[in-house]
Design a protein around this motif. Structure first.
Motif, PDB file in Angstrom:
ATOM      1  N   UNK A 210       0.815  -1.231   0.000  1.00  0.00           N
ATOM      2  CA  UNK A 210       0.000   0.000   0.000  1.00  0.00           C
ATOM      3  C   UNK A 210       0.842   1.272   0.000  1.00  0.00           C
ATOM      4  N   UNK A 211       2.067   1.191   0.504  1.00  0.00           N
ATOM      5  CA  UNK A 211       2.940   2.365   0.511  1.00  0.00           C
ATOM      6  C   UNK A 211       3.440   2.716  -0.889  1.00  0.00           C
ATOM      7  N   UNK A 212       3.163   1.863  -1.865  1.00  0.00           N
ATOM      8  CA  UNK A 212       3.593   2.110  -3.242  1.00  0.00           C
ATOM      9  C   UNK A 212       2.470   2.735  -4.077  1.00  0.00           C
ATOM     10  N   UNK A 213       1.421   3.159  -3.400  1.00  0.00           N
ATOM     11  CA  UNK A 213       0.322   3.883  -4.049  1.00  0.00           C
ATOM     12  C   UNK A 213       0.857   5.179  -4.648  1.00  0.00           C
ATOM     13  N   UNK A 214       0.397   5.536  -5.852  1.00  0.00           N
ATOM     14  CA  UNK A 214       0.980   6.650  -6.601  1.00  0.00           C
ATOM     15  C   UNK A 214      -0.115   7.563  -7.160  1.00  0.00           C
ATOM     16  N   UNK A 215      -0.571   8.545  -6.378  1.00  0.00           N
ATOM     17  CA  UNK A 215      -1.643   9.434  -6.839  1.00  0.00           C
ATOM     18  C   UNK A 215      -1.109  10.620  -7.639  1.00  0.00           C
TER      19      UNK A 215
END
Length: 269
Positions: A210-215
């Motif tokens: 989840x820390x690799x989410x890229x908004x």
């Protein structure tokens, strides 16, 4: 015939086309939106609907925000949320809107000498990588990807020593080519990876954290700071790219059958 002429005239008056002599809309953006082909997919439709002409400056997110801060562009589309929030809080930008998201992935040579393939914990993977003999190529350009990578190393509390840690100062596509040549690992956004994976002898070893989410967000330059910007066209682009039509266009971008960006715009407040 008279009715048809009157109707055509009404259309010309009613549509939000750019005025004759309007300057181009200057857009600074991250390399991933350009390298992936997304902008080539989106902007012609926007230009056809509005009559605006868009000039794209594709750089890292840090540089894109700096161009906006200096008033060298009218609007910016980036993926560095903490930096975006600071940009707005400091009064450099207005009307920030969520646009879309994807994720980051860690790619390495298929031999996986660090033994990290298949994991979903990016911090644990980087600790193992730092303890191995495998090299790592960093963007090193203050892009959104570079900022995220640095946050992961900070969480890991360690990083490979020089010369195993290479700070390239290059765009994502060039860094992927460099990593393949050096048989090294690197962090990449999934969209750019999808466009070059057939040319790079690398493979995804970590994904899904989840820390690799890229908004991604879009922000207009504050006209109070830079009165000469093309405020009208900047507002048009923000309104269009976050509209149902713009969001559907993003979702429909599927090169090689794979969706690379996922729309995330919320209703304007």
């Amino acid at each position: 015939m008279i009715k048809q002429t009157a109707f055509a005239l009404w259309l010309c008056i009613a549509c939000p086309l750019a005025l004759a002599g309007d300057p181009p809309l200057r857009l600074s953006t991250t390399t991933s939106t350009d390298n992936s082909g997304l902008l080539a997919w989106l902007l012609p439709l926007f230009e056809a609907k509005t009559g605006a002409r868009v000039q794209v400056l594709a750089v890292g997110s840090g540089k894109a925000l700096e161009l906006a801060k200096n008033g060298d562009v009218d609007v910016t589309l980036v993926h560095a949320r903490a930096a975006e929030d600071r940009f707005v809080a400091e009064g450099h930008g207005v009307n920030r809107r969520d646009v879309m998201y994807n994720d980051f992935v860690l790619v390495c040579p298929p031999s996986d000498k660090a033994g990290i393939k298949g994991g979903a914990d990016i911090v644990a993977a980087l600790r193992k990588l730092a303890a191995s003999e495998v090299r790592f190529v960093s963007r090193g350009d203050n892009s959104g990807t570079d900022q995220m990578e640095q946050s992961y190393w900070n969480m890991a509390g360690v990083r490979p020593p020089a010369p195993r840690y290479v700070s390239a100062g290059l765009g994502m596509a060039q860094v992927l080519a460099m990593a393949a040549e050096l048989q090294a690992c690197t962090l990449t956004d999934r969209a750019t990876w999808a466009t070059v994976r057939d040319k790079a002898a690398l493979a995804i070893v970590v994904q899904g954290d989840p820390r690799m989410f890229n908004p991604y967000g879009i922000i207009a330059v504050n006209p109070a700071r830079h009165p000469g910007i093309n405020e009208r066209a900047a507002r048009q682009l923000i309104d269009w790219i976050t509209s149902s039509e713009g969001q559907a266009r993003i979702a429909a971008f599927r090169p090689h059958g794979q969706q690379l960006f996922f729309p995330s715009a919320l209703p304007a407040r």
